[in-house]
Design a protein around this motif. Structure first.
Motif, PDB file in Angstrom:
ATOM      1  N   ALA A 404      97.301   5.332  31.929  1.00 40.49           N
ATOM      2  CA  ALA A 404      98.701   5.075  31.780  1.00 40.49           C
ATOM      3  C   ALA A 404      98.901   4.332  30.470  1.00 40.49           C
ATOM      4  CB  ALA A 404      99.237   4.110  32.974  1.00 40.49           C
ATOM      5  N   ASN A 405     100.024   4.637  29.852  1.00 40.79           N
ATOM      6  CA  ASN A 405     100.476   4.029  28.598  1.00 40.79           C
ATOM      7  C   ASN A 405      99.541   4.544  27.368  1.00 40.79           C
ATOM      8  OD1 ASN A 405     102.879   2.592  29.717  1.00 40.79           O
ATOM      9  ND2 ASN A 405     101.373   0.999  30.668  1.00 40.79           N
ATOM     10  N   SER A 406      99.009   5.724  27.463  1.00 41.18           N
ATOM     11  CA  SER A 406      97.968   6.052  26.455  1.00 41.18           C
ATOM     12  C   SER A 406      98.932   7.267  25.622  1.00 41.18           C
ATOM     13  CB  SER A 406      96.536   6.573  27.163  1.00 41.18           C
ATOM     14  OG  SER A 406      96.678   7.902  27.940  1.00 41.18           O
ATOM     15  N   ILE A 407      97.861   7.908  24.981  1.00 47.13           N
ATOM     16  CA  ILE A 407      98.239   9.006  24.100  1.00 47.13           C
ATOM     17  C   ILE A 407      97.631  10.268  24.311  1.00 47.13           C
ATOM     18  CG2 ILE A 407      98.715   9.984  21.546  1.00 47.13           C
ATOM     19  CD1 ILE A 407      99.174   7.030  20.524  1.00 47.13           C
ATOM     20  N   VAL A 408      98.353  11.528  24.441  1.00 41.60           N
ATOM     21  CA  VAL A 408      97.889  12.697  24.390  1.00 41.60           C
ATOM     22  C   VAL A 408      97.991  13.465  22.942  1.00 41.60           C
ATOM     23  CG1 VAL A 408      97.621  15.023  25.483  1.00 41.60           C
ATOM     24  CG2 VAL A 408      97.527  12.983  26.860  1.00 41.60           C
ATOM     25  N   LEU A 409      97.020  13.864  22.324  1.00 43.54           N
ATOM     26  CA  LEU A 409      97.553  14.637  21.200  1.00 43.54           C
ATOM     27  C   LEU A 409      97.197  16.260  21.146  1.00 43.54           C
ATOM     28  CD1 LEU A 409      98.141  14.369  17.899  1.00 43.54           C
ATOM     29  CD2 LEU A 409      95.475  14.056  17.473  1.00 43.54           C
ATOM     30  N   VAL A 410      98.230  16.944  20.729  1.00 37.87           N
ATOM     31  CA  VAL A 410      98.170  18.341  20.677  1.00 37.87           C
ATOM     32  C   VAL A 410      98.401  18.835  19.106  1.00 37.87           C
ATOM     33  CG1 VAL A 410      98.849  20.408  21.447  1.00 37.87           C
ATOM     34  CG2 VAL A 410      98.902  18.470  22.962  1.00 37.87           C
ATOM     35  N   ARG A 411      97.356  19.317  18.783  1.00 36.10           N
ATOM     36  CA  ARG A 411      97.284  19.651  17.248  1.00 36.10           C
ATOM     37  C   ARG A 411      96.898  21.146  17.173  1.00 36.10           C
ATOM     38  NH1 ARG A 411      93.992  14.967  16.885  1.00 36.10           N
ATOM     39  NH2 ARG A 411      91.606  15.840  16.792  1.00 36.10           N
ATOM     40  N   ALA A 412      97.345  21.889  15.939  1.00 35.96           N
ATOM     41  CA  ALA A 412      96.898  23.142  15.696  1.00 35.96           C
ATOM     42  C   ALA A 412      96.720  23.286  14.240  1.00 35.96           C
ATOM     43  CB  ALA A 412      97.697  24.480  16.606  1.00 35.96           C
ATOM     44  N   LYS A 413      95.955  24.411  14.053  1.00 35.86           N
ATOM     45  CA  LYS A 413      95.775  24.753  12.454  1.00 35.86           C
ATOM     46  C   LYS A 413      95.861  26.184  12.429  1.00 35.86           C
ATOM     47  CE  LYS A 413      92.775  24.018   8.503  1.00 35.86           C
ATOM     48  NZ  LYS A 413      91.495  23.304   7.725  1.00 35.86           N
ATOM     49  N   ALA A 414      96.602  26.762  11.692  1.00 32.65           N
ATOM     50  CA  ALA A 414      96.679  28.398  11.500  1.00 32.65           C
ATOM     51  C   ALA A 414      95.712  28.959  10.314  1.00 32.65           C
ATOM     52  CB  ALA A 414      98.008  28.757  11.420  1.00 32.65           C
ATOM     53  N   GLY A 415      95.004  29.960  10.823  1.00 30.36           N
ATOM     54  CA  GLY A 415      94.269  30.420   9.637  1.00 30.36           C
ATOM     55  C   GLY A 415      94.407  31.775   9.596  1.00 30.36           C
ATOM     56  N   GLU A 416      93.967  32.619   8.665  1.00 37.62           N
ATOM     57  CA  GLU A 416      94.154  34.288   8.515  1.00 37.62           C
ATOM     58  C   GLU A 416      93.378  34.942   9.530  1.00 37.62           C
ATOM     59  OE1 GLU A 416      92.701  34.990   4.420  1.00 37.62           O
ATOM     60  OE2 GLU A 416      94.346  33.830   3.586  1.00 37.62           O
ATOM     61  N   ALA A 417      92.077  34.550   9.772  1.00 34.37           N
ATOM     62  CA  ALA A 417      91.633  35.326  10.805  1.00 34.37           C
ATOM     63  C   ALA A 417      91.481  34.764  12.122  1.00 34.37           C
ATOM     64  CB  ALA A 417      89.757  35.442  10.418  1.00 34.37           C
ATOM     65  N   SER A 418      91.385  33.266  12.229  1.00 33.71           N
ATOM     66  CA  SER A 418      91.747  32.784  13.526  1.00 33.71           C
ATOM     67  C   SER A 418      92.420  31.548  13.383  1.00 33.71           C
ATOM     68  CB  SER A 418      90.200  32.300  14.200  1.00 33.71           C
ATOM     69  OG  SER A 418      89.542  31.443  13.163  1.00 33.71           O
ATOM     70  N   HIS A 419      92.879  31.130  14.632  1.00 36.54           N
ATOM     71  CA  HIS A 419      93.528  29.921  14.802  1.00 36.54           C
ATOM     72  C   HIS A 419      92.918  28.763  15.614  1.00 36.54           C
ATOM     73  CE1 HIS A 419      96.647  32.305  13.089  1.00 36.54           C
ATOM     74  NE2 HIS A 419      96.928  33.244  14.310  1.00 36.54           N
ATOM     75  N   THR A 420      92.937  27.633  15.306  1.00 29.40           N
ATOM     76  CA  THR A 420      92.163  26.554  16.025  1.00 29.40           C
ATOM     77  C   THR A 420      93.405  25.549  16.792  1.00 29.40           C
ATOM     78  OG1 THR A 420      90.465  26.542  14.358  1.00 29.40           O
ATOM     79  CG2 THR A 420      90.724  24.498  15.901  1.00 29.40           C
ATOM     80  N   ILE A 421      93.162  25.090  18.302  1.00 32.45           N
ATOM     81  CA  ILE A 421      94.010  24.613  18.769  1.00 32.45           C
ATOM     82  C   ILE A 421      93.194  23.387  19.333  1.00 32.45           C
ATOM     83  CG2 ILE A 421      95.529  24.427  20.716  1.00 32.45           C
ATOM     84  CD1 ILE A 421      94.711  27.803  19.451  1.00 32.45           C
ATOM     85  N   GLU A 422      93.610  21.989  19.318  1.00 32.51           N
ATOM     86  CA  GLU A 422      92.714  21.141  19.832  1.00 32.51           C
ATOM     87  C   GLU A 422      93.727  20.172  20.694  1.00 32.51           C
ATOM     88  OE1 GLU A 422      91.470  18.780  16.356  1.00 32.51           O
ATOM     89  OE2 GLU A 422      89.693  19.971  16.233  1.00 32.51           O
TER      90      GLU A 422
END
Length: 511
Positions: A404-422
């Motif tokens: 409780a009272n913590s953080i969830v981080l959703v980030r992404a990085k777009a690329g030409e051949a592939s995309h990365t989601i964390e």
């Protein structure tokens, strides 16, 4: 005794030499001597004994007191010396026995032990092991010749041998008769003698012919018996081979049936467990619907927040419907492992924001803040429904297992051949054992959701299958007590997409 001719005899010469090591009141004596079960008189073994290696010799020792009485000792210490080698042993029985000694001269020392620290005077014996058996004044017995007598029962001669003997006898009789006839001519036999010899000759010829016929008849019978035996043996061998092959096939079928039965039982068990977890997992979106309905009561029906809540309520209701459809498909497919895909170009950023918005209410209930770091456009070729299900499983898991009272981080990085989601949380994390079984179907980790949320145990299994079918990768890094980081990589295009199967497996939102 008849020793084997090839075994050297053991000559045994025994000399009775009692000695007294100490001036004591007790003396070790020999009560009797036995060779090959035969008791030897005292004068005989005292005069000298010679035995052979195959013979055995026994001495019965005792103790004599100073008053002449004979008593038994507690134990006896023996020392057998031969060629400067001494064998010593202590025994509690008065019988000292030896057998199979090599040839040579021996000295045997026997001392009775009455009690600890109390010993009788020892007695010293000498004997010889040689090639003959000589006891006292008796003459040596040479090695007997091998027994060549046959057994009492003689086996019957074979039929052929009897026939041969009979034929030989008949031929001899015929020769003798011929010689007698020739002798009659030379010696002028009488007519009566000639007739008698002629009769005997005719009888011999007739007997010889009968024996020849008997021989041929018996030879034919013997050949028939041999042929029948060969036929029976061939049939028996064929039958044994056929039975062995049938037994092998039956055993193989039994093993296959057993394996199939075990597989069916395992599939049935997995299906039942999966159904129970999916049904249980439906409770989570129903809880969201319930909370959204309660919030609707607090807002003005014309407000924008009301419209947003209605949209979220509609989406959650769709999720419940999708879960129910998955349960129906699972019942129909009975464990099928296929997935249907509808590939199209979609914006992954919009899908991630939709997932974050749908799970925001559950995060607010636990005081969890969802921080997003997403590019505006991140286009990829994929099945939007399946990818959304995968993202939703990971995000909802992050909320479930966060404190409780913590953080969830959703980030992404777009690329030409592939995309990365964390997707990263700072929750309970996973143990080493849980990481080893991470993508197993129905895997229940050691850690429980922090707010006792329901968990079906198939979320990451479904996510892994969806990402694999999109030619992507999923990696998870977790430390127990610190949190978990899930990294998903998806290709921008699906030119190498795997062919979809004809059925669809059940998919769960939550692990």
């Amino acid at each position: 005794m008849k020793p084997s001719a090839c075994v050297p005899a053991i000559a045994l010469v025994v000399v009775f030499l009692p000695t007294f090591a100490h001036a004591q009141d007790y003396t070790t004596i020999i009560r009797s001597a036995v060779v090959n079960g035969r008791t030897i008189p005292d004068r005989a073994w005292k005069a000298g004994i010679e035995i052979r290696p195959e013979d055995y010799i026994q001495w019965l020792a005792a103790v004599r007191t100073s008053t002449g009485d004979t008593i038994e000792a507690a134990s006896y210490l023996t020392e057998l010396s031969h060629n400067d080698v001494t064998q010593q042993r202590l025994q509690t029985t008065p019988t000292i026995e030896y057998k199979g000694l090599p040839e040579g001269d021996y000295t045997l020392r026997i001392q009775a032990q009455l009690a600890p620290g109390s010993s009788a005077a020892p007695i010293l014996l000498r004997f010889r092991v040689g090639r003959t058996l000589a006891i006292g004044d008796e003459q040596p017995q040479p090695a007997a010749a091998p027994d060549t007598t046959t057994s009492a029962g003689t086996s019957a001669f074979p039929i052929r041998l009897w026939i041969a003997v009979a034929l030989a006898s008949s031929i001899i009789s015929l020769i003798l008769a011929t010689l007698l006839l020739q002798h009659r001519r030379r010696s002028r036999l009488t007519a009566q003698d000639f007739d008698r010899l002629q009769t005997e000759l005719d009888h011999t010829k007739s007997r010889l012919a009968e024996l020849e016929q008997l021989k041929q008849h018996q030879q034919q019978e013997l050949e028939q018996v041999h042929h029948q035996l060969a036929t029976y043996r061939h049939h028996a061998e064929q039958s044994n081979k056929h039975l062995a092959e049938q037994n092998r096939q039956l055993r193989q079928q039994v093993e296959q049936l057993r394996a199939a039965k075990e597989r069916l039982e395992q599939l049935q068990k997995e299906k039942d467990e999966l159904l129970s977890r999916l049904v249980h997992d439906i409770k989570n979106p129903l809880l969201v619907i319930e909370q959204l309905v309660q919030l609707l009561r607090q807002y003005d029906s014309n407000s924008s927040q009301m419209q947003q809540l209605l949209n979220d309520l509609a989406e959650t209701t769709s999720r419940v419907l999708a879960l129910s459809q998955q349960v129906s498909r699972l019942l129909a497919l009975e464990g099928s492992d296929g997935l249907l895909f509808n590939i199209e170009a979609v914006n992954l950023t919009e899908i991630l924001r939709s997932v974050i918005r749908r799970n925001a209410y559950l995060a607010r209930r636990k005081g969890i803040e969802i921080i997003e770091e997403l590019p505006e456009n991140m286009v990829a070729e994929c099945d939007p429904q399946r990818i959304e299900e995968a993202f939703d499983n990971v995000v909802s898991n992050a909320i479930k297992y966060s404190h409780a009272n913590s953080i969830v981080l959703v980030r992404a990085k777009a690329g030409e051949a592939s995309h990365t989601i964390e997707i990263e949380d700072h929750g309970v994390g996973m143990s080493t054992e849980d990481m080893q079984r991470l993508f197993e179907r129905g895997m229940q980790g050691s850690a429980a959701p922090t707010a006792q949320e329901p968990s079906s145990g198939i979320g990451l299994w479904i996510v892994r299958r969806i990402i694999d079918r999109h030619n992507g990768t999923i990696k998870i890094r977790s430390t127990q007590g610190e949190g978990t980081l899930v990294t998903i990589t998806l290709p921008a295009t699906q030119s190498q997409m795997q062919p979809a199967s004809d059925d669809s497996a059940p998919i769960s939102r939550n692990q």
